[in-house]
Write an enzyme that holds these catalytic residues in place. Structure first.
Site, PDB file in Angstrom:
ATOM      1  N   ASP A  14     -14.879  53.249 -15.144  1.00 45.87           N
ATOM      2  CA  ASP A  14     -15.426  53.548 -16.470  1.00 45.87           C
ATOM      3  C   ASP A  14     -14.329  54.002 -17.436  1.00 45.87           C
ATOM      4  O   ASP A  14     -14.458  55.032 -18.111  1.00 45.87           O
ATOM      5  CB  ASP A  14     -16.498  54.639 -16.371  1.00 45.87           C
ATOM      6  CG  ASP A  14     -17.458  54.424 -15.212  1.00 45.87           C
ATOM      7  OD1 ASP A  14     -17.834  53.269 -14.967  1.00 45.87           O
ATOM      8  OD2 ASP A  14     -17.818  55.414 -14.536  1.00 45.87           O
ATOM      9  N   ASN A 157     -33.587  50.127 -14.925  1.00 51.14           N
ATOM     10  CA  ASN A 157     -32.834  51.381 -14.943  1.00 51.14           C
ATOM     11  C   ASN A 157     -32.517  51.884 -16.344  1.00 51.14           C
ATOM     12  O   ASN A 157     -32.637  53.060 -16.635  1.00 51.14           O
ATOM     13  CB  ASN A 157     -31.518  51.210 -14.180  1.00 51.14           C
ATOM     14  CG  ASN A 157     -31.726  51.181 -12.685  1.00 51.14           C
ATOM     15  OD1 ASN A 157     -32.619  50.512 -12.202  1.00 51.14           O
ATOM     16  ND2 ASN A 157     -30.903  51.907 -11.954  1.00 51.14           N
ATOM     17  N   GLU A 194     -25.895  48.924 -19.683  1.00 54.90           N
ATOM     18  CA  GLU A 194     -25.218  50.213 -19.759  1.00 54.90           C
ATOM     19  C   GLU A 194     -23.794  50.025 -20.282  1.00 54.90           C
ATOM     20  O   GLU A 194     -23.362  48.912 -20.582  1.00 54.90           O
ATOM     21  CB  GLU A 194     -25.208  50.901 -18.383  1.00 54.90           C
ATOM     22  CG  GLU A 194     -24.385  50.159 -17.340  1.00 54.90           C
ATOM     23  CD  GLU A 194     -24.407  50.826 -15.966  1.00 54.90           C
ATOM     24  OE1 GLU A 194     -25.312  51.639 -15.689  1.00 54.90           O
ATOM     25  OE2 GLU A 194     -23.512  50.507 -15.148  1.00 54.90           O
ATOM     26  N   HIS A 258     -17.923  47.927 -17.449  1.00 56.22           N
ATOM     27  CA  HIS A 258     -17.855  49.261 -18.060  1.00 56.22           C
ATOM     28  C   HIS A 258     -16.560  49.415 -18.857  1.00 56.22           C
ATOM     29  O   HIS A 258     -15.672  50.178 -18.521  1.00 56.22           O
ATOM     30  CB  HIS A 258     -17.976  50.393 -17.055  1.00 56.22           C
ATOM     31  CG  HIS A 258     -18.397  51.655 -17.758  1.00 56.22           C
ATOM     32  ND1 HIS A 258     -19.593  52.269 -17.544  1.00 56.22           N
ATOM     33  CD2 HIS A 258     -17.781  52.373 -18.748  1.00 56.22           C
ATOM     34  CE1 HIS A 258     -19.697  53.326 -18.358  1.00 56.22           C
ATOM     35  NE2 HIS A 258     -18.610  53.394 -19.109  1.00 56.22           N
ATOM     36  N   ARG A 291     -12.731  51.050  -7.751  1.00 60.90           N
ATOM     37  CA  ARG A 291     -12.880  50.371  -9.041  1.00 60.90           C
ATOM     38  C   ARG A 291     -11.674  50.809  -9.868  1.00 60.90           C
ATOM     39  O   ARG A 291     -11.588  51.955 -10.307  1.00 60.90           O
ATOM     40  CB  ARG A 291     -14.196  50.759  -9.708  1.00 60.90           C
ATOM     41  CG  ARG A 291     -15.418  50.213  -8.989  1.00 60.90           C
ATOM     42  CD  ARG A 291     -16.705  50.566  -9.696  1.00 60.90           C
ATOM     43  NE  ARG A 291     -16.971  52.007  -9.650  1.00 60.90           N
ATOM     44  CZ  ARG A 291     -17.972  52.603 -10.300  1.00 60.90           C
ATOM     45  NH1 ARG A 291     -18.770  51.895 -11.091  1.00 60.90           N
ATOM     46  NH2 ARG A 291     -18.173  53.908 -10.202  1.00 60.90           N
TER      47      ARG A 291
END
Length: 316
Positions: A14, A157, A194, A258, A291
């Protein structure tokens, strides 16, 4: 067009890079999900080796005591702000949904690495549900808040919402839902929209976002609007029916997404994102630390639309 080392920074998901007065600041989720740390450098490459400075640690109990996710650093009206998602000590509710809400820290000092950070509390939205991945931006003389949240009436979600801000931690007016998971590529594993990020180019404002589960199905979608159009009218927004940045099996880059955007000193737009280089994840993907942060120059097509291309292969 520059090619950065790939991965750029390991085990930072992120990722968010702010360029402020020529200096670069980096903040991201850490694998332990327990703190907020900032790196600073004079150029993008310098962020790779810059020393992380911890500016906040989660408390042992309360609504900000678990799973600190996806922080962003912003400079607004002379002050620094960090937006981040956090959960209660009990991370899940009775239905198994995450308990995350969005919170804000403020620093009035000139230096966000050494200054004092003050907790400004939760950003309250019309419904008190799972909430994450907020960003903020100035446009048309207003300050906007853009985030992902679960709607009690909509399956899945999270959807993407936009609202004007009264101040950096208080909404002004009713939020507008800009997007919900509807295409197949937004609904793999989980129904997810998101991680929104904003970039402007030509006469349009673009919002990239991430969709589906956080494994190799994770990918990026795109919304856009004319710069002068009314941001609060849903009919003024456009949505790509296809994802714009996806897993590359050939390059072994899985689940890119992200993202945030930053710029080189020359004004080139840079896509800042994370991806894994394998698919064999043991257990919950959220607890797999690999990640890695990666950078890629954004190309712009003649029609003014972005071309994110394909996630480049690892060079490191």
């Amino acid at each position: 067009m520059k090619n950065w080392p790939n991965p750029f920074i390991e085990q930072r998901a992120d990722p968010f890079i702010l360029r402020h007065k020529g200096t670069y600041y980096f903040i991201a989720s850490v694998p332990e999900y327990d703190r907020l740390e900032i790196r600073r450098a004079d150029d993008l490459d310098g962020l790779r080796t810059a020393e992380p400075v911890v500016v906040w640690r989660k408390p042992d109990s309360g609504p900000m005591s678990n799973l600190i996710w996806a922080p962003e650093l912003h400079h607004i009206d002379g002050k620094w702000y960090i937006y981040f998602a956090a959960a209660h000590t009990q991370a899940f509710d009775s239905l198994g949904m995450f308990q995350h809400r969005m919170f804000v820290l403020e620093c009035s000092d000139a230096d966000p690495l050494s200054g004092k950070w003050v907790e400004k509390g939760q950003v309250k939205t019309p419904f008190d549900t799972f909430c994450l991945d907020a960003t903020t931006f100035a446009h048309q003389g207003k300050l906007w808040y853009l985030w992902a949240q679960k709607s009690p009436e909509i399956a899945g979600n999270s959807n993407l919402y936009l609202a004007e801000l009264e101040n950096p931690w208080t909404l002004k007016g009713e939020p507008v839902m800009l997007s919900k998971p509807e295409f197949d590529w937004e609904c793999r594993g989980f129904l997810v929209n998101e991680g929104p990020a904003v970039v402007t180019h030509g006469n349009r404002l673009f919002i990239s976002y991430s969709a589906s589960a956080t494994d190799e199905n994770y990918c990026m979608g795109l919304l856009w609007i004319d710069k002068d159009a009314d941001m609060t009218k849903v009919e003024n927004w456009h949505k790509s029916p296809e994802p714009v940045f996806t897993t590359s099996y050939e390059n072994r880059q899985y689940g890119p997404g992200h993202n945030s955007f930053t710029q080189t000193p020359e004004g080139e737009d840079v896509l800042v994102y994370h991806a894994r280089n394998y698919t064999e994840i043991e257990g919950d993907p959220l607890y797999d630390p690999n990640r890695h942060t990666r950078l890629k120059t954004v190309c712009w097509k003649e029609d003014g639309m972005p071309d994110f291309g394909i996630p480049p292969a690892d060079t490191q």
